[in-house]
Design a protein around this motif. Structure first.
Motif: not given
Length: 286
Positions: A37-57
């Motif tokens: 369960r914690s693995c899935i939560v951390a994976t989604w967090n990675a997606v959110v921060f990656d999406f925001l990083h792509k928006l910055r780029e």
């Protein structure tokens, strides 16, 4: 496209953004500890921060839509009271990534949406009964890990139409390499690094049609040949599949007899003879 199994440590290395990579490292650690369960939560967090990083780029590249979304996110985050709106922003990431920026395909969007749904099941116990809590399995956690990395985290922020335009614009530049080895190095820092199959297909078919049908200066043709050879070296199986399915039709249906010298030059520069149909080979020999 052809990878059957990816090692967990390789998934970590593939992440472009440092912060997203940190969350994927955490997700992998949870997976190995059996905390799925914690693995899935951390994976989604990675997606959110990656999406925001792509928006910055994209914002740095002058994308107004990306700048608008970042401004909206900063307002929601700064208010401290808009938890529902922040949740809505997160839930919209798959749709925005597909429709506004073409970062993912329709099928990949479904996988990212499923990750968000399962993340909500894992993170909010009130969504399930006390008698039957949601149980994340190892297979489900690993599936989400792989989907997150291969669909989003390993890719540059430009895909789809914008990526195609950027690639062909680069090839038109007189400073683009005319040696395939240098073109490979160039593309490794471009949208073609970890590209989706559809982008590879668009580039291969686009260059092939230009070389066989269009009239262009010789120096530009040299850059196009270098680019096509570079792509075929970076994605050999994908390129072979694309040429097997479409090259003969392009030659037989689009190339006039007066332009068959271009076909001979193409076949002398690109290893594509095996991709030709028998009628196309007979005509080439003649």
């Amino acid at each position: 496209m052809y990878e059957a199994f990816i090692d967990l440590d390789e998934l970590i290395v593939r992440c472009r953004d440092k912060l997203s990579r940190k969350f994927i490292q955490e997700a992998v650690a949870c997976y190995r500890a059996g905390a799925f369960r914690s693995c899935i939560v951390a994976t989604w967090n990675a997606v959110v921060f990656d999406f925001l990083h792509k928006l910055r780029e994209l914002e740095l590249l002058g994308d107004r839509e990306a700048a608008k979304l970042l401004e909206e996110f900063d307002k929601l985050r700064g208010s401290g009271k808009q938890f529902r709106e922040l949740w809505q922003f997160e839930s919209n990431i798959p749709e925005i990534a597909l429709t506004k920026f073409e970062l993912i395909s329709t099928v990949e969007k479904s996988d990212i949406e499923r990750l968000f749904e399962d993340r909500s099941r894992c993170d909010h116990p009130s969504m399930t009964s006390l008698e039957e809590p949601f149980e994340a399995t190892a297979e489900l956690a690993r599936y989400h890990l792989r989907s997150a990395v291969t669909h989003l985290l390993e890719r540059p922020p430009v895909q789809g139409r914008a990526a195609r335009e950027r690639i062909f614009q680069d090839i038109k530049s007189e400073y683009f390499p005319v040696e395939p080895e240098l073109a490979i190095k160039y593309f490794q820092k471009s949208p073609l690094a970890r590209a989706r199959f559809v982008l590879v297909k668009d580039v291969v078919i686009g260059l092939t049609k230009n070389l066989l049908i269009e009239e262009c200066p010789e120096d530009e043709r040299s850059r196009q040949f270098a680019a096509l050879n570079a792509v075929s070296n970076m994605y050999p199986q994908e390129t072979r599949e694309i040429l097997n399915s479409q090259l003969s039709d392009i030659i037989l249906n689009r190339v006039t007899d007066e332009n068959w010298d271009k076909v001979i030059v193409y076949l002398g520069s690109i290893a594509a003879w095996d991709s030709l149909s028998e009628p196309c080979r007979l005509k080439a020999k003649a």
